[in-house]
Design a protein around this motif. Structure first.
Motif, PDB file in Angstrom:
ATOM      1  N   ARG A  42       0.868  -1.447  -0.194  1.00 18.95           N
ATOM      2  CA  ARG A  42      -0.028  -0.064  -0.013  1.00 18.95           C
ATOM      3  C   ARG A  42       0.961   1.397   0.046  1.00 18.95           C
ATOM      4  NH1 ARG A  42      -3.470  -2.119   5.030  1.00 18.95           N
ATOM      5  NH2 ARG A  42      -1.230  -3.093   5.401  1.00 18.95           N
ATOM      6  N   LYS A  43       0.197   2.324  -0.118  1.00 16.37           N
ATOM      7  CA  LYS A  43       1.092   3.664  -0.605  1.00 16.37           C
ATOM      8  C   LYS A  43       1.820   4.100   0.832  1.00 16.37           C
ATOM      9  CE  LYS A  43      -1.730   5.996  -3.922  1.00 16.37           C
ATOM     10  NZ  LYS A  43      -2.729   7.241  -4.302  1.00 16.37           N
ATOM     11  N   LYS A  44       1.368   3.727   1.746  1.00 10.64           N
ATOM     12  CA  LYS A  44       2.250   4.072   3.180  1.00 10.64           C
ATOM     13  C   LYS A  44       3.118   3.552   3.358  1.00 10.64           C
ATOM     14  CE  LYS A  44      -1.141   1.064   5.933  1.00 10.64           C
ATOM     15  NZ  LYS A  44      -2.051   1.280   7.189  1.00 10.64           N
ATOM     16  N   ASN A  45       3.575   2.268   2.697  1.00 10.42           N
ATOM     17  CA  ASN A  45       4.759   1.631   2.579  1.00 10.42           C
ATOM     18  C   ASN A  45       5.660   1.409   1.673  1.00 10.42           C
ATOM     19  OD1 ASN A  45       3.894   0.131   5.523  1.00 10.42           O
ATOM     20  ND2 ASN A  45       2.353  -0.311   4.199  1.00 10.42           N
ATOM     21  N   GLN A  46       5.436   2.435   0.559  1.00 11.61           N
ATOM     22  CA  GLN A  46       6.291   2.433  -0.426  1.00 11.61           C
ATOM     23  C   GLN A  46       7.608   2.649  -0.394  1.00 11.61           C
ATOM     24  OE1 GLN A  46       3.905   4.575  -3.403  1.00 11.61           O
ATOM     25  NE2 GLN A  46       3.198   3.011  -4.187  1.00 11.61           N
ATOM     26  N   SER A 204      -1.014  -0.970  -4.356  1.00  7.37           N
ATOM     27  CA  SER A 204      -1.226   0.384  -4.752  1.00  7.37           C
ATOM     28  C   SER A 204      -1.026   0.919  -6.064  1.00  7.37           C
ATOM     29  CB  SER A 204       0.059   1.026  -3.797  1.00  7.37           C
ATOM     30  OG  SER A 204       1.400   0.547  -4.090  1.00  7.37           O
ATOM     31  N   ASN A 205      -0.050  -0.040  -6.987  1.00  9.67           N
ATOM     32  CA  ASN A 205       0.112   0.663  -8.095  1.00  9.67           C
ATOM     33  C   ASN A 205       0.475  -0.668  -9.180  1.00  9.67           C
ATOM     34  OD1 ASN A 205       1.808   1.766 -10.424  1.00  9.67           O
ATOM     35  ND2 ASN A 205       1.949   3.562  -8.951  1.00  9.67           N
ATOM     36  N   ILE A 206      -0.301  -0.984  -9.986  1.00  9.12           N
ATOM     37  CA  ILE A 206       0.021  -2.222 -11.083  1.00  9.12           C
ATOM     38  C   ILE A 206       0.924  -1.583 -11.990  1.00  9.12           C
ATOM     39  CG2 ILE A 206      -1.203  -3.477 -12.633  1.00  9.12           C
ATOM     40  CD1 ILE A 206      -3.638  -3.469 -11.106  1.00  9.12           C
ATOM     41  N   PRO A 207       0.988  -0.540 -12.589  1.00  5.20           N
ATOM     42  CA  PRO A 207       2.190  -0.251 -13.405  1.00  5.20           C
ATOM     43  C   PRO A 207       3.670  -0.192 -12.768  1.00  5.20           C
ATOM     44  CG  PRO A 207       0.393   1.476 -13.820  1.00  5.20           C
ATOM     45  CD  PRO A 207      -0.065   0.601 -12.412  1.00  5.20           C
ATOM     46  N   LEU A 392       6.050   6.604   7.302  1.00  2.00           N
ATOM     47  CA  LEU A 392       6.102   7.667   8.545  1.00  2.00           C
ATOM     48  C   LEU A 392       6.733   7.113   9.722  1.00  2.00           C
ATOM     49  CD1 LEU A 392       2.537   9.190   7.827  1.00  2.00           C
ATOM     50  CD2 LEU A 392       4.684  10.104   7.165  1.00  2.00           C
ATOM     51  N   SER A 393       6.508   5.769   9.988  1.00  2.00           N
ATOM     52  CA  SER A 393       6.986   5.481  11.144  1.00  2.00           C
ATOM     53  C   SER A 393       8.414   5.020  11.369  1.00  2.00           C
ATOM     54  CB  SER A 393       6.286   3.846  11.541  1.00  2.00           C
ATOM     55  OG  SER A 393       4.954   4.133  11.802  1.00  2.00           O
ATOM     56  N   ILE A 394       9.096   4.775  10.047  1.00  2.00           N
ATOM     57  CA  ILE A 394      10.613   4.507   9.950  1.00  2.00           C
ATOM     58  C   ILE A 394      11.208   5.632   9.331  1.00  2.00           C
ATOM     59  CG2 ILE A 394      12.259   2.917   9.165  1.00  2.00           C
ATOM     60  CD1 ILE A 394      10.187   0.723   9.329  1.00  2.00           C
ATOM     61  N   HIS A 395      10.678   6.230   8.339  1.00  2.00           N
ATOM     62  CA  HIS A 395      11.439   7.113   7.569  1.00  2.00           C
ATOM     63  C   HIS A 395      10.872   8.478   7.578  1.00  2.00           C
ATOM     64  CE1 HIS A 395      13.178   3.547   5.673  1.00  2.00           C
ATOM     65  NE2 HIS A 395      11.967   2.934   5.513  1.00  2.00           N
ATOM     66  N   HIS A 396       9.970   8.779   8.603  1.00  2.00           N
ATOM     67  CA  HIS A 396       9.168  10.037   8.702  1.00  2.00           C
ATOM     68  C   HIS A 396       8.724  10.856   7.441  1.00  2.00           C
ATOM     69  CE1 HIS A 396      10.747   8.767  12.572  1.00  2.00           C
ATOM     70  NE2 HIS A 396      11.833   8.946  12.386  1.00  2.00           N
ATOM     71  N   ILE A 397       8.456  10.197   6.347  1.00  2.00           N
ATOM     72  CA  ILE A 397       7.993  10.828   5.234  1.00  2.00           C
ATOM     73  C   ILE A 397       7.379   9.672   4.291  1.00  2.00           C
ATOM     74  CG2 ILE A 397      10.170  10.192   3.684  1.00  2.00           C
ATOM     75  CD1 ILE A 397       9.795  13.162   2.477  1.00  2.00           C
ATOM     76  N   GLY A 398       6.412  10.335   3.705  1.00  2.00           N
ATOM     77  CA  GLY A 398       5.347   9.532   2.773  1.00  2.00           C
ATOM     78  C   GLY A 398       6.146   9.677   1.164  1.00  2.00           C
ATOM     79  N   ALA A 399       5.435   8.473   0.478  1.00  2.00           N
ATOM     80  CA  ALA A 399       5.828   8.553  -1.107  1.00  2.00           C
ATOM     81  C   ALA A 399       5.450   9.565  -1.671  1.00  2.00           C
ATOM     82  CB  ALA A 399       5.247   7.307  -1.502  1.00  2.00           C
ATOM     83  N   TYR A 400       4.379  10.445  -1.120  1.00  2.00           N
ATOM     84  CA  TYR A 400       3.794  11.573  -1.885  1.00  2.00           C
ATOM     85  C   TYR A 400       3.751  12.783  -0.875  1.00  2.00           C
ATOM     86  CZ  TYR A 400       2.819   7.661  -5.021  1.00  2.00           C
ATOM     87  OH  TYR A 400       3.039   6.518  -5.705  1.00  2.00           O
TER      88      TYR A 400
END
Length: 406
Positions: A42-46, A204-207, A392-400
Protein backbone atom coordinates in the motif's frame (compact mmCIF):
# COMPACT_ATOMS: atom_id res chain seq x y z
CA UNK A 1 56.11 -14.52 -26.38
CA UNK A 2 54.89 -10.94 -26.53
CA UNK A 3 52.07 -11.93 -28.87
CA UNK A 4 51.03 -14.77 -26.56
CA UNK A 5 51.06 -12.38 -23.62
CA UNK A 6 48.95 -9.90 -25.56
CA UNK A 7 46.44 -12.60 -26.47
CA UNK A 8 46.23 -13.74 -22.84
CA UNK A 9 45.73 -10.15 -21.73
CA UNK A 10 43.01 -9.61 -24.30
CA UNK A 11 41.29 -12.80 -23.26
CA UNK A 12 41.37 -11.77 -19.60
CA UNK A 13 40.05 -8.33 -20.46
CA UNK A 14 37.20 -9.78 -22.50
CA UNK A 15 36.23 -12.11 -19.65
CA UNK A 16 36.32 -9.24 -17.16
CA UNK A 17 34.10 -7.14 -19.45
CA UNK A 18 31.77 -10.08 -20.09
CA UNK A 19 31.24 -10.77 -16.41
CA UNK A 20 31.02 -7.09 -15.50
CA UNK A 21 28.20 -6.58 -18.01
CA UNK A 22 26.44 -9.57 -16.47
CA UNK A 23 26.93 -8.10 -13.01
CA UNK A 24 25.44 -4.79 -14.08
CA UNK A 25 22.41 -6.56 -15.57
CA UNK A 26 21.83 -8.53 -12.38
CA UNK A 27 22.44 -5.42 -10.27
CA UNK A 28 19.64 -3.76 -12.25
CA UNK A 29 17.36 -6.60 -11.20
CA UNK A 30 17.38 -5.17 -7.68
CA UNK A 31 15.51 -2.17 -9.05
CA UNK A 32 13.03 -4.75 -10.30
CA UNK A 33 12.69 -6.24 -6.82
CA UNK A 34 12.09 -2.74 -5.48
CA UNK A 35 9.40 -1.74 -7.98
CA UNK A 36 7.69 -5.13 -7.70
CA UNK A 37 7.37 -4.61 -3.94
CA UNK A 38 6.47 -0.92 -4.22
CA UNK A 39 3.68 -1.72 -6.64
CA UNK A 40 2.31 -4.50 -4.44
CA UNK A 41 2.32 -2.84 -1.00
CA UNK A 42 0.00 0.00 0.00
CA UNK A 43 1.03 3.63 -0.52
CA UNK A 44 1.96 4.08 3.13
CA UNK A 45 4.74 1.50 2.75
CA UNK A 46 6.29 2.44 -0.61
CA UNK A 47 9.19 4.52 0.70
CA UNK A 48 10.12 1.72 3.07
CA UNK A 49 10.28 -0.77 0.21
CA UNK A 50 12.68 1.40 -1.78
CA UNK A 51 14.94 2.19 1.18
CA UNK A 52 14.90 -1.39 2.43
CA UNK A 53 16.05 -2.89 -0.90
CA UNK A 54 18.84 -0.33 -1.36
CA UNK A 55 20.03 -0.66 2.24
CA UNK A 56 20.02 -4.46 2.05
CA UNK A 57 22.03 -4.24 -1.17
CA UNK A 58 24.60 -1.94 0.43
CA UNK A 59 24.98 -4.03 3.59
CA UNK A 60 25.19 -7.23 1.53
CA UNK A 61 27.98 -5.67 -0.56
CA UNK A 62 30.17 -5.18 2.51
CA UNK A 63 29.20 -8.45 4.19
CA UNK A 64 29.86 -10.53 1.09
CA UNK A 65 33.13 -8.70 0.33
CA UNK A 66 34.58 -9.15 3.80
CA UNK A 67 33.16 -12.54 4.76
CA UNK A 68 30.79 -14.20 2.29
CA UNK A 69 32.86 -14.44 -0.89
CA UNK A 70 36.04 -15.55 0.95
CA UNK A 71 33.94 -18.12 2.85
CA UNK A 72 32.43 -19.50 -0.35
CA UNK A 73 35.50 -19.49 -2.60
CA UNK A 74 38.55 -19.09 -0.37
CA UNK A 75 39.56 -15.83 -2.06
CA UNK A 76 40.43 -12.95 0.26
CA UNK A 77 40.71 -9.32 -0.79
CA UNK A 78 43.00 -8.34 2.09
CA UNK A 79 45.99 -7.88 -0.23
CA UNK A 80 47.48 -4.84 -2.02
CA UNK A 81 45.54 -3.45 -4.98
CA UNK A 82 48.30 -4.58 -7.34
CA UNK A 83 47.72 -8.17 -6.26
CA UNK A 84 43.97 -7.78 -6.61
CA UNK A 85 44.45 -6.84 -10.24
CA UNK A 86 46.94 -9.64 -10.88
CA UNK A 87 47.52 -11.29 -14.22
CA UNK A 88 43.80 -11.62 -14.93
CA UNK A 89 43.05 -7.89 -14.79
CA UNK A 90 40.91 -8.21 -11.69
CA UNK A 91 38.74 -11.15 -12.75
CA UNK A 92 38.26 -12.26 -9.13
CA UNK A 93 37.00 -8.78 -8.27
CA UNK A 94 34.39 -8.70 -10.99
CA UNK A 95 33.51 -12.33 -10.19
CA UNK A 96 32.80 -11.14 -6.66
CA UNK A 97 30.63 -8.33 -8.07
CA UNK A 98 28.65 -10.78 -10.19
CA UNK A 99 28.11 -13.28 -7.37
CA UNK A 100 27.32 -10.49 -4.92
CA UNK A 101 24.29 -9.74 -7.07
CA UNK A 102 23.14 -13.32 -6.40
CA UNK A 103 23.85 -13.13 -2.66
CA UNK A 104 22.01 -9.82 -2.32
CA UNK A 105 18.92 -11.45 -3.86
CA UNK A 106 18.40 -13.28 -0.57
CA UNK A 107 17.37 -10.24 1.55
CA UNK A 108 15.60 -8.76 -1.50
CA UNK A 109 13.46 -11.88 -1.80
CA UNK A 110 12.70 -11.94 1.93
CA UNK A 111 11.76 -8.25 1.82
CA UNK A 112 8.67 -8.96 -0.26
CA UNK A 113 7.31 -11.50 2.18
CA UNK A 114 7.73 -9.41 5.33
CA UNK A 115 6.57 -6.12 3.84
CA UNK A 116 4.33 -3.61 5.66
CA UNK A 117 4.88 -4.75 9.24
CA UNK A 118 8.58 -5.58 9.77
CA UNK A 119 11.01 -3.48 11.78
CA UNK A 120 13.79 -1.97 9.69
CA UNK A 121 17.06 -2.62 11.53
CA UNK A 122 16.42 -6.21 12.65
CA UNK A 123 15.78 -7.15 9.02
CA UNK A 124 18.93 -5.33 7.88
CA UNK A 125 20.86 -7.36 10.47
CA UNK A 126 19.22 -10.61 9.33
CA UNK A 127 20.10 -9.82 5.71
CA UNK A 128 23.71 -9.23 6.72
CA UNK A 129 23.87 -12.64 8.42
CA UNK A 130 22.43 -14.34 5.35
CA UNK A 131 24.78 -12.56 2.91
CA UNK A 132 27.86 -13.07 5.07
CA UNK A 133 27.35 -16.58 6.42
CA UNK A 134 24.19 -18.58 5.61
CA UNK A 135 24.05 -18.17 1.84
CA UNK A 136 27.85 -18.42 1.29
CA UNK A 137 27.98 -21.65 3.32
CA UNK A 138 25.49 -23.36 1.03
CA UNK A 139 27.05 -21.70 -2.02
CA UNK A 140 30.43 -23.17 -1.03
CA UNK A 141 28.92 -26.66 -0.93
CA UNK A 142 27.42 -26.45 -4.42
CA UNK A 143 29.59 -24.03 -6.43
CA UNK A 144 32.50 -23.13 -4.18
CA UNK A 145 35.53 -24.40 -2.34
CA UNK A 146 33.68 -27.10 -0.36
CA UNK A 147 31.72 -28.50 -3.30
CA UNK A 148 33.61 -31.81 -3.21
CA UNK A 149 32.05 -32.61 0.17
CA UNK A 150 28.36 -32.45 -0.71
CA UNK A 151 28.68 -32.99 -4.44
CA UNK A 152 30.70 -36.13 -3.81
CA UNK A 153 27.81 -37.51 -1.76
CA UNK A 154 25.28 -36.67 -4.47
CA UNK A 155 27.44 -38.32 -7.13
CA UNK A 156 27.91 -41.45 -5.05
CA UNK A 157 24.20 -41.81 -4.29
CA UNK A 158 22.60 -40.44 -7.45
CA UNK A 159 25.27 -41.05 -10.07
CA UNK A 160 25.86 -37.37 -10.87
CA UNK A 161 26.55 -34.13 -9.04
CA UNK A 162 23.73 -31.74 -8.16
CA UNK A 163 23.29 -29.39 -11.12
CA UNK A 164 22.18 -25.79 -10.61
CA UNK A 165 23.55 -23.74 -13.48
CA UNK A 166 22.24 -20.33 -12.43
CA UNK A 167 20.66 -20.72 -9.03
CA UNK A 168 17.06 -21.98 -9.05
CA UNK A 169 17.93 -23.70 -5.79
CA UNK A 170 21.11 -22.02 -4.52
CA UNK A 171 19.60 -18.54 -4.84
CA UNK A 172 15.82 -18.61 -5.22
CA UNK A 173 14.85 -21.68 -3.26
CA UNK A 174 17.16 -20.69 -0.41
CA UNK A 175 15.73 -17.14 -0.41
CA UNK A 176 12.11 -18.27 -0.48
CA UNK A 177 12.48 -20.89 2.23
CA UNK A 178 14.45 -18.46 4.41
CA UNK A 179 11.53 -16.04 4.08
CA UNK A 180 8.94 -18.51 5.33
CA UNK A 181 10.04 -18.51 9.01
CA UNK A 182 10.21 -14.69 8.95
CA UNK A 183 6.64 -14.48 7.67
CA UNK A 184 5.43 -17.02 10.23
CA UNK A 185 7.12 -15.23 13.15
CA UNK A 186 5.72 -11.87 12.02
CA UNK A 187 2.17 -13.04 11.60
CA UNK A 188 -0.44 -11.52 9.31
CA UNK A 189 -0.84 -7.81 8.71
CA UNK A 190 -3.56 -6.09 10.73
CA UNK A 191 -6.89 -6.61 9.03
CA UNK A 192 -5.73 -9.36 6.69
CA UNK A 193 -7.78 -12.07 8.41
CA UNK A 194 -10.75 -11.08 10.57
CA UNK A 195 -13.32 -13.30 12.28
CA UNK A 196 -12.11 -16.33 10.41
CA UNK A 197 -12.47 -14.63 7.03
CA UNK A 198 -9.86 -13.54 4.53
CA UNK A 199 -9.74 -9.85 3.62
CA UNK A 200 -7.17 -9.29 0.85
CA UNK A 201 -5.49 -5.90 1.22
CA UNK A 202 -5.39 -3.67 -1.86
CA UNK A 203 -2.17 -3.10 -3.76
CA UNK A 204 -1.10 0.41 -4.64
CA UNK A 205 0.23 0.52 -8.18
CA UNK A 206 -0.10 -2.10 -10.92
CA UNK A 207 2.13 -0.13 -13.37
CA UNK A 208 4.95 -0.15 -10.77
CA UNK A 209 4.41 -3.88 -10.23
CA UNK A 210 4.59 -4.43 -13.99
CA UNK A 211 7.70 -2.27 -14.27
CA UNK A 212 9.37 -4.36 -11.58
CA UNK A 213 8.57 -7.55 -13.45
CA UNK A 214 9.92 -6.16 -16.73
CA UNK A 215 13.18 -4.96 -15.14
CA UNK A 216 13.67 -8.34 -13.51
CA UNK A 217 12.91 -10.21 -16.73
CA UNK A 218 15.40 -8.22 -18.80
CA UNK A 219 18.12 -8.48 -16.16
CA UNK A 220 17.52 -12.22 -15.87
CA UNK A 221 19.34 -12.82 -19.14
CA UNK A 222 22.44 -11.51 -17.41
CA UNK A 223 21.60 -13.72 -14.43
CA UNK A 224 21.41 -16.87 -16.55
CA UNK A 225 23.56 -16.32 -19.65
CA UNK A 226 26.49 -14.67 -17.88
CA UNK A 227 26.63 -17.50 -15.36
CA UNK A 228 28.91 -19.03 -17.98
CA UNK A 229 31.64 -17.00 -16.29
CA UNK A 230 33.83 -16.76 -19.39
CA UNK A 231 32.95 -15.60 -22.88
CA UNK A 232 34.11 -18.87 -24.44
CA UNK A 233 31.47 -20.74 -22.38
CA UNK A 234 28.51 -18.61 -23.42
CA UNK A 235 25.49 -20.61 -24.56
CA UNK A 236 22.70 -19.60 -26.88
CA UNK A 237 20.73 -22.51 -25.45
CA UNK A 238 20.66 -20.80 -22.04
CA UNK A 239 19.32 -17.59 -23.59
CA UNK A 240 16.52 -19.21 -25.58
CA UNK A 241 15.55 -21.57 -22.77
CA UNK A 242 15.24 -18.57 -20.45
CA UNK A 243 13.07 -16.80 -23.01
CA UNK A 244 10.72 -19.72 -23.58
CA UNK A 245 10.40 -20.53 -19.88
CA UNK A 246 9.45 -16.92 -19.23
CA UNK A 247 6.85 -16.93 -22.01
CA UNK A 248 5.49 -20.27 -20.80
CA UNK A 249 5.08 -18.72 -17.36
CA UNK A 250 3.26 -15.67 -18.72
CA UNK A 251 0.80 -17.62 -20.86
CA UNK A 252 0.12 -20.18 -18.15
CA UNK A 253 -0.57 -17.45 -15.58
CA UNK A 254 -2.77 -15.60 -18.05
CA UNK A 255 -5.08 -18.62 -18.28
CA UNK A 256 -4.83 -20.02 -14.75
CA UNK A 257 -4.94 -16.55 -13.18
CA UNK A 258 -7.91 -15.44 -15.32
CA UNK A 259 -6.19 -12.36 -16.75
CA UNK A 260 -5.11 -11.08 -13.32
CA UNK A 261 -2.19 -8.68 -13.97
CA UNK A 262 -0.44 -9.63 -10.74
CA UNK A 263 -0.36 -13.28 -11.72
CA UNK A 264 0.66 -12.51 -15.31
CA UNK A 265 3.67 -10.42 -14.33
CA UNK A 266 4.70 -12.82 -11.59
CA UNK A 267 4.19 -15.66 -14.05
CA UNK A 268 7.09 -14.36 -16.09
CA UNK A 269 9.26 -14.50 -12.97
CA UNK A 270 8.02 -17.98 -12.11
CA UNK A 271 9.21 -19.30 -15.46
CA UNK A 272 12.57 -17.58 -15.14
CA UNK A 273 13.13 -18.84 -11.60
CA UNK A 274 12.35 -22.41 -12.60
CA UNK A 275 14.65 -22.47 -15.62
CA UNK A 276 17.79 -21.22 -13.87
CA UNK A 277 18.96 -24.67 -12.76
CA UNK A 278 18.61 -26.51 -16.07
CA UNK A 279 18.84 -23.69 -18.59
CA UNK A 280 22.04 -25.17 -20.04
CA UNK A 281 20.60 -28.69 -20.30
CA UNK A 282 17.02 -28.58 -21.53
CA UNK A 283 15.51 -28.48 -24.98
CA UNK A 284 13.66 -25.17 -25.50
CA UNK A 285 10.27 -26.91 -25.63
CA UNK A 286 11.02 -28.56 -22.28
CA UNK A 287 11.97 -25.14 -20.94
CA UNK A 288 8.58 -23.85 -22.07
CA UNK A 289 6.84 -26.70 -20.21
CA UNK A 290 8.98 -26.00 -17.14
CA UNK A 291 7.76 -22.39 -17.18
CA UNK A 292 4.14 -23.43 -17.67
CA UNK A 293 4.27 -25.74 -14.66
CA UNK A 294 6.09 -23.13 -12.59
CA UNK A 295 3.35 -20.59 -13.21
CA UNK A 296 0.65 -23.07 -12.23
CA UNK A 297 2.55 -23.69 -9.01
CA UNK A 298 2.54 -19.98 -8.28
CA UNK A 299 -1.10 -19.25 -9.12
CA UNK A 300 -2.51 -22.16 -7.14
CA UNK A 301 0.27 -22.12 -4.55
CA UNK A 302 -0.33 -18.45 -3.76
CA UNK A 303 -4.03 -19.11 -3.24
CA UNK A 304 -3.30 -22.15 -1.06
CA UNK A 305 -0.79 -20.19 1.02
CA UNK A 306 -3.00 -17.14 1.49
CA UNK A 307 -6.46 -18.67 1.79
CA UNK A 308 -5.95 -22.21 3.11
CA UNK A 309 -2.82 -21.89 5.25
CA UNK A 310 -3.61 -18.24 6.13
CA UNK A 311 0.02 -17.21 5.70
CA UNK A 312 0.26 -13.49 4.90
CA UNK A 313 3.24 -13.56 2.56
CA UNK A 314 2.71 -10.20 0.86
CA UNK A 315 4.41 -10.87 -2.49
CA UNK A 316 4.07 -14.64 -2.31
CA UNK A 317 7.82 -15.13 -2.11
CA UNK A 318 7.57 -18.59 -0.56
CA UNK A 319 5.64 -20.13 -3.49
CA UNK A 320 7.34 -17.94 -6.10
CA UNK A 321 10.97 -18.30 -5.06
CA UNK A 322 10.95 -21.12 -2.52
CA UNK A 323 8.62 -23.71 -4.05
CA UNK A 324 9.26 -22.81 -7.69
CA UNK A 325 13.00 -22.62 -7.10
CA UNK A 326 12.73 -26.16 -5.73
CA UNK A 327 10.70 -27.17 -8.79
CA UNK A 328 13.49 -25.77 -10.97
CA UNK A 329 16.06 -28.00 -9.30
CA UNK A 330 13.87 -31.07 -9.76
CA UNK A 331 12.87 -30.09 -13.31
CA UNK A 332 16.54 -30.08 -14.33
CA UNK A 333 16.69 -33.73 -13.28
CA UNK A 334 13.65 -34.54 -15.42
CA UNK A 335 13.89 -32.45 -18.57
CA UNK A 336 17.69 -32.49 -18.64
CA UNK A 337 17.52 -36.18 -19.57
CA UNK A 338 18.10 -37.23 -23.21
CA UNK A 339 14.64 -38.86 -23.13
CA UNK A 340 13.17 -35.34 -23.21
CA UNK A 341 15.73 -33.91 -25.62
CA UNK A 342 18.07 -32.74 -22.88
CA UNK A 343 21.85 -32.75 -22.77
CA UNK A 344 22.07 -35.50 -20.15
CA UNK A 345 24.69 -35.86 -17.45
CA UNK A 346 22.18 -35.10 -14.72
CA UNK A 347 20.49 -37.35 -12.16
CA UNK A 348 16.93 -37.03 -10.90
CA UNK A 349 17.95 -38.53 -7.56
CA UNK A 350 20.80 -36.05 -7.11
CA UNK A 351 18.53 -33.15 -8.09
CA UNK A 352 15.90 -34.23 -5.59
CA UNK A 353 18.44 -34.69 -2.80
CA UNK A 354 20.11 -31.36 -3.49
CA UNK A 355 16.78 -29.58 -3.53
CA UNK A 356 15.69 -31.14 -0.24
CA UNK A 357 19.05 -30.30 1.33
CA UNK A 358 18.57 -26.65 0.39
CA UNK A 359 15.08 -26.57 1.92
CA UNK A 360 16.30 -28.09 5.19
CA UNK A 361 19.30 -25.73 5.31
CA UNK A 362 17.21 -22.62 4.65
CA UNK A 363 14.48 -23.50 7.15
CA UNK A 364 17.02 -24.24 9.88
CA UNK A 365 18.79 -20.93 9.27
CA UNK A 366 15.56 -18.96 8.96
CA UNK A 367 14.02 -20.28 12.16
CA UNK A 368 17.29 -19.76 14.04
CA UNK A 369 17.92 -16.17 12.93
CA UNK A 370 14.36 -14.89 13.07
CA UNK A 371 13.61 -16.87 16.22
CA UNK A 372 16.48 -15.20 18.06
CA UNK A 373 15.59 -11.75 16.71
CA UNK A 374 11.90 -12.10 17.58
CA UNK A 375 12.75 -13.12 21.14
CA UNK A 376 15.29 -10.34 21.67
CA UNK A 377 14.88 -7.07 19.78
CA UNK A 378 11.59 -7.98 18.13
CA UNK A 379 10.90 -7.97 14.40
CA UNK A 380 7.44 -6.42 14.09
CA UNK A 381 6.24 -2.83 14.21
CA UNK A 382 3.74 -2.06 16.95
CA UNK A 383 0.06 -1.60 16.14
CA UNK A 384 0.21 2.20 15.87
CA UNK A 385 3.34 2.13 13.68
CA UNK A 386 1.81 -0.44 11.35
CA UNK A 387 -1.40 1.57 11.10
CA UNK A 388 0.51 4.75 10.23
CA UNK A 389 2.61 2.83 7.75
CA UNK A 390 6.30 2.00 7.62
CA UNK A 391 7.03 5.16 5.61
CA UNK A 392 6.04 7.57 8.36
CA UNK A 393 6.94 5.29 11.27
CA UNK A 394 10.47 4.47 10.07
CA UNK A 395 11.46 7.12 7.53
CA UNK A 396 9.25 10.02 8.68
CA UNK A 397 8.11 10.87 5.16
CA UNK A 398 5.51 9.48 2.78
CA UNK A 399 5.86 8.53 -0.85
CA UNK A 400 3.87 11.60 -1.89
CA UNK A 401 4.88 14.41 0.53
CA UNK A 402 2.75 17.05 -1.19
CA UNK A 403 -0.36 15.15 -0.09
CA UNK A 404 0.40 16.27 3.46
CA UNK A 405 0.90 19.95 2.61
CA UNK A 406 -2.09 22.11 3.54
Amino acid sequence: MESLSAVAGLRSGVDVLFLMLGAVMVFAMHAGFAFLEVGTVRKKNQVNAFVKILTDWSVSTIAYFLVGFPLAYGISFFVPAKDLLGATQGYDLVHYFFLLCFAACIPAIISGGIAERAKFWPQVFAGAIFAAISYPLFESLIWGKNAALLQGFFKQVGGAEFHDYAGSVVVHSIGGWLALPAVLFLGARSGRYLNGKSHPLPISNIPFLALGSWILAVGWFGFNVMSAGHLENISGLVAVNSLLAMVGGVLSALVAGRNDPGFVHNGALAGLIAICAGSDLMHPLAAFVTGVIASLIFVYGFHFEQEKLRIDDVLGVWPLHGVIGSWGGIAAGIFGQPLFGGMGGVSFVSQLLGTLAAIAFALANGFLVYGVLSKTVGIRLNVDEEFAGADLSIHHIGAYPEDHVR
